[in-house]
Write an enzyme that holds these catalytic residues in place. Sequence first.
Site, PDB file in Angstrom:
ATOM      1  CG  ASP A  59      -0.357  -0.087   2.516  1.00  0.00           C
ATOM      2  OD1 ASP A  59       0.889  -0.064   2.593  1.00  0.00           O
ATOM      3  OD2 ASP A  59      -1.100  -0.173   3.507  1.00  0.00           O
ATOM      4  CB  SER A  60       4.585   1.670   0.030  1.00  0.00           C
ATOM      5  OG  SER A  60       4.786   0.422  -0.599  1.00  0.00           O
ATOM      6  CG  ASP A  98       0.520  -4.054   2.127  1.00  0.00           C
ATOM      7  OD1 ASP A  98       0.614  -4.917   3.018  1.00  0.00           O
ATOM      8  OD2 ASP A  98       1.374  -3.161   1.951  1.00  0.00           O
ATOM      9  CE  LYS A 128       3.548  -5.995   4.821  1.00  0.00           C
ATOM     10  NZ  LYS A 128       2.705  -4.790   4.782  1.00  0.00           N
ATOM     11  CD  GLU A 130       0.741  -1.457   7.873  1.00  0.00           C
ATOM     12  OE1 GLU A 130       0.440  -0.706   8.829  1.00  0.00           O
ATOM     13  OE2 GLU A 130       1.267  -1.045   6.832  1.00  0.00           O
ATOM     14  CD  GLU A 198       8.319  -0.402   7.781  1.00  0.00           C
ATOM     15  OE1 GLU A 198       8.567   0.712   7.282  1.00  0.00           O
ATOM     16  OE2 GLU A 198       7.289  -1.066   7.490  1.00  0.00           O
TER      17      GLU A 198
END
Length: 296
Positions: A59-60, A98, A128, A130, A198
Amino acid sequence: MSSAHHIQVPADASRLPMTLPRLAEMKRLGEPVVMVTAYDYPSARAAEAAGVDLVLVGDSGAMTVLGYPSTVAVEVDEMLVLAKAARRGLKTPFLIVDLPFGSYELSDEQAIGTAMRFVKEAGADAVKLEGGNEMSVARARAVVGAGIPVMGHVGLTPQTSTALGGYRAQGRTGAAAARIAQEALALQDAGCFSLVFEAMPSAVAAEIMPRMEAVVIGIGAGPSTDGQVLVFHDLLGIREGLGARFVKRYANIQAEMDAGVTAFADDVRTRRYPAPEHDYSIEPAELERFKTARSG
């Protein structure tokens, strides 16, 4: 950059598609796992050519490709466009997408529904999500239970960076490090095949690693993890500024793009482009016919 000319690119024919058993085998053998992000066909082709193991449609992409100020704004439909484009460029890497902010938090059903869209519509191999709080762990367990592999993500989690005090390293106190370890183990217990660590002290990651059976991919978490990931636009310098401390820049593509477009604009304004070699010709007799037909 100067060493790039002698790097050997693996031949396509010798590479088999990455699978979860192969990934687990790489961890067992201590083979470093390579992961990059990709958001479109060209970046996926670059990942394929380099022979990377995992590709994340992160999602970056909200920031690097779509120009949002953070990852929070990106919608599922936008992520699907990016994921489909990346999928078309990949043959061998394992593709992870994501789940964007707001697409899995409300309920297990919402999380499963979103994950299924990425698998069915974009051809994702895994999704993925978070964070390692109770909600994230429950969602991970539900999606895994629906038959879709899940990668977890602890430490700095950009979707909730506001709650974490901005984009900064996590786990720098004993209590904070213990929380990260607890979250990592909870996600592993929920069935995550892999986790991203991260922006945390490398000593903290190294302490957690002996308890991790899942494949751990680090980004700013030191050398003890099973593999490393960088954002495509960070490692290639397709951005302004240097980025986070953990970024190693392998090229400066933004400067090259800016220079190329500037040179084109300059050529047009000074009438150097197009030049005679860019012209198409017509036989003189045909040109005469055209002139005659036009005047008639």
